[in-house]
Design an enzyme around this catalytic site. Structure first.
Site, PDB file in Angstrom:
ATOM      1  CD  GLU A   1       0.850   0.581   6.278  1.00  0.00           C
ATOM      2  OE1 GLU A   1      -0.367   0.846   6.321  1.00  0.00           O
ATOM      3  OE2 GLU A   1       1.680   1.249   5.627  1.00  0.00           O
TER       4      GLU A   1
ATOM      5  CG  ASN B   1      -0.197   0.189   2.506  1.00  0.00           C
ATOM      6  OD1 ASN B   1       0.951  -0.232   2.673  1.00  0.00           O
ATOM      7  ND2 ASN B   1      -0.835   0.828   3.453  1.00  0.00           N
TER       8      ASN B   1
ATOM      9  CB  CYS C   1       2.108   4.117   4.470  1.00  0.00           C
ATOM     10  SG  CYS C   1       1.279   5.710   4.355  1.00  0.00           S
TER      11      CYS C   1
END
Length: 755
Positions: free
Chosen positions: A275, A271, A273
């Site tokens: 994580e 995704n 970001c």
């Protein structure tokens, strides 16, 4: 009665509450949480629950959100119970090597962004730039050119009228266009809606360690087309990360090796970001437990409450999968095949403070492992409880969990996400990040400035008896408490901020959480402005050795126009300060208008007059003059010139004071002070003491009304600088933007943006 702060209510009103076509708010904050609780609890009817059971579950969901024990990801808060009904934060879409497939993904991206989600892509399947396209006889333009198409589409679509979309772009390190990809953000106007990460392979890391070459593979034929020196490529990644914080790195082979559903396909991207690794067309629903609320007696972790919260949160997130209105049928099918959820935490820094444990310590690492191992274990127990009544996830056969004889409802249960605005709602520290500052200056919508001191610090100061208005003012001016002798050592030790923590401890904490997390861990590894590329290289290797699935770094001030506002005085990027690829620093020009103070001290060489000047960017120069000949005037002048150079090159005043203060000179020690004259240990010691005094004067001066008399001249001198900074402050309220997980966040109004 809702247990929400005024700031939390303000963020909810600005970002989350439902509005009509005229933009008017149509629900209260309490209505929002009831709406979400009803929508998610109602799913239990699918599995045979009666009306009374659903009503009871609805009340439990409402209570654990409004008591701030748990908050789901933003799309769930925004859309649950509404016609849009898209509840997922994360999606990954495939990018096939066909023109039709590429633009089908562009269309799907627009649909996802419109519904409130973020998207991740791997561009590794696209043929390299310059390749011949057999069907047309044309020449391929390569992955980077198509990334610009996705970026433009993102720019055009606003998510449900509430926020702009975010993307992750990943390219494997063995793709022939990897060098262009690594350098593609040298122009900061390009790909502004993308975070970038290089997909790292084990073969590449081994070649870096050995100093060998590695192969670039054609993604269509899978044949080697070239070899590159692995260390040279690795150093280029490091250099660009040092310059701008991008690209990050993602250990793709490690992610796939540890995937519990490897039989369902290869994970190529994450995704926005970083994580949440996902299969193509997969989505994930995230939520975070507020660890600051999991303490009893003010000094120990309440594992009973934590267990209850984990089990209820897993139930909530599993229900979200069924309540969700998916933007594409392919996403619904793939998501329900694995039923991945991502339960994480926020308020970790607050928890450590409550326990009296410094963030940068082995004790903190131990707490991180202990808490996350407990959450991971209990989340698996909760998932197995659900599986007994609802069945295992459809992709269970052939999975790691079947091998371990663990019949789970969800293929993954844990993820550490950045918590941006939801931590603002919860009133706690963000994710697993340290405190950004002990005090904030907030720019309000009417341009008034309000200062907020960390409530735990204020309470402890009063309890321990060192509270005073003067001390609080100094904390507000500095934003941190290090070097303040009035504050006990043990208090300074636990109230550390991002600026006080070395990158080593950032990585250690990330690795501690990763050890017991199914998916990835969002964490920004912060570096001071004076960090060198080799420091980032060491952190990359440490993350690799300690088992992290990826790493994102940010060097203070490395993105043009960054504004830090951690005290009463804005610490702005100095005009004219440039950082070039070699790592050398060009100091900002001397300002034409300064203010300052001249002080007399008794040194071994005679009367020493020290002048310290500052402008609205901070202290900028030091002059010294010995009142009589002899002694060492040349060395004193050299010291003051070097100090001035360091100040205008971005070195903090604190660091300079620390180096100079306490230096002793035998000739000075034989001199006695007269009257009010300052007794110093040496000329450098005298300079340090004057810097220390003027530092506070400068902050107070430029934070008050004295600035008005020279404001006009300063505006003329720095008008270009001010225009640049406006582009990097919050576009909605003018507040400062913090960097978190490859994104920026405004803690005044909740604005966020990735890329």
């Amino acid at each position: 009665m809702l247990d929400l702060s005024p700031n939390a209510i303000s963020v909810l009103e600005r970002r989350y509450l439902n509005r009509n076509e005229k933009g008017e708010i149509t629900e209260s904050v309490e209505d929002l949480f009831w709406r979400v609780a009803r929508a998610i609890a109602g799913v239990d009817q699918i599995y045979g629950a009666g009306a009374k059971e659903v009503a009871l579950l609805q009340e439990r969901f409402f209570h654990f959100m409004t008591s701030l024990d748990f908050i789901p990801n933003s799309p769930t808060l925004m859309n649950a119970g509404l016609p849009l009904g898209q509840l997922s934060a994360c999606f990954v879409l495939p990018i096939p090597d066909t023109m039709e497939g590429i633009f089908e993904s562009v269309k799907n991206t627009a649909l996802i962004h419109k519904s409130g989600g973020g998207t991740g892509f791997s561009f590794s399947r696209l043929r390299p730039k310059g390749s011949v396209v057999r069907s047309t006889g044309g020449v391929a333009s390569g992955p980077v050119s198509f990334m610009k198409v996705f970026n433009a589409a993102t720019e055009a679509v606003k998510q449900g009228g509430k926020r702009r979309g975010a993307n992750m772009g990943i390219l494997r390190v063995d793709h022939p266009d990897i060098l262009e990809f690594i350098k593609c953000k040298e122009d900061k106007a390009e790909l502004t809606n993308f975070n970038l990460s290089v997909g790292i392979t084990e073969e590449f890391m081994q070649a870096v360690e050995k100093g060998d070459k590695y192969r670039l593979l054609d993604p269509v034929t899978h044949q080697a087309v070239e070899e590159l020196e692995a260390r040279e490529v690795f150093h280029l990644i490091v250099e660009k990360a040092w310059e701008s914080g991008e690209p990050g790195i993602v250990f793709l082979d490690r992610i796939n090796k540890q995937s519990p559903v490897a039989h369902l396909g290869e994970i190529e991207s994450t995704n926005p970001c970083g994580e949440q690794p996902l299969l193509p067309y997969e989505s994930c629903n995230l939520g975070s437990i507020n660890l600051a609320r999991m303490v009893k007696n003010g000094k120990e972790i309440d594992y009973g409450k934590l267990r209850e919260t984990v089990h209820l949160a897993v139930h909530f997130l599993d229900n979200v999968i069924d309540a969700n209105n998916y933007p594409l049928p392919e996403i619904e099918a793939q998501t329900k095949k694995s039923r991945k959820i991502g339960l994480g935490v926020m308020g970790f820094a607050d928890l450590l403070i409550m326990l009296g444990i410094p963030y940068d310590s082995e004790e903190a690492v131990a707490v991180a492992e202990e808490v996350m191992s407990f959450i991971d274990k209990e989340s698996k127990e909760a998932s197995m409880d659900l599986a007994r009544t609802r069945g295992t996830f459809p992709g269970y056969r052939g999975s790691l969990w079947e091998e371990k004889n663990m019949p789970l409802r969800n293929a993954t249960t844990t993820t550490i996400a950045p918590t941006g605005t939801i931590s603002m709602i919860a009133g706690c520290s963000s994710g697993i990040e340290p405190l950004f500052a002990i005090a904030y200056t907030k720019v309000c919508l009417d341009n008034d400035r309000l200062t907020e001191v960390n409530p735990m610090f204020s309470a402890l100061a009063k309890e321990r008896g060192f509270y005073s208005e003067r001390l609080m003012k100094q904390v507000i001016n500095q934003g941190h408490v290090q070097g303040m002798k009035e504050i006990p050592d043990d208090v300074r030790r636990i109230f550390v901020t991002t600026r006080d923590i070395t990158p080593y401890w950032h990585v250690r904490i990330q690795a501690a959480f990763q050890k017991y997390t199914d998916n990835g861990v969002s964490k920004t590894v912060n570096f001071p402005a004076h960090a060198e590329p080799r420091d980032i290289e060491e952190s990359f290797f440490l993350a690799y050795k300690l088992g992290c699935k990826g790493i994102t770094v940010y060097r203070d001030g490395s993105r043009e126009g960054q504004v830090l506002n951690t005290g009463g005085l804005k610490q702005k990027k100095s005009p004219g300060l440039t950082l070039v690829a070699s790592g050398t620093i060009s100091p900002r020009r001397r300002p034409e208008i300064t203010r300052g103070m001249t002080e007399k001290a008794i040194a071994g060489c005679g009367n020493l007059y020290i002048t310290v000047n500052y402008d609205h960017s901070g202290i900028c120069e030091v002059f010294t003059n010995l009142g009589k000949g002899g002694g060492c005037p040349s060395q004193t002048e050299a010291t003051s010139r070097l100090v001035s150079l360091a100040l205008r090159s971005g070195i903090s005043v604190d660091a300079i004071i620390e180096q100079l203060k306490g230096i002793r000179c035998p000739s000075t020690l034989s001199k006695k002070s007269k009257g009010a004259d300052i007794r110093v240990l040496s000329c450098p010691d005298a300079i340090a003491r004057s810097l220390e005094k003027v530092m506070n004067i400068a902050v107070n001066d430029y934070n008050g009304h004295n600035l008005n008399e020279i404001a006009e001249e300063i505006e003329k001198l720095y008008i270009k600088k001010e225009e640049s900074e406006k582009r990097h402050t919050c576009p909605e309220c003018g507040g400062r933007l913090e960097h978190e997980g490859g994104c920026v966040l405004c803690r005044t109004c909740g604005y966020s943006k990735c890329g």
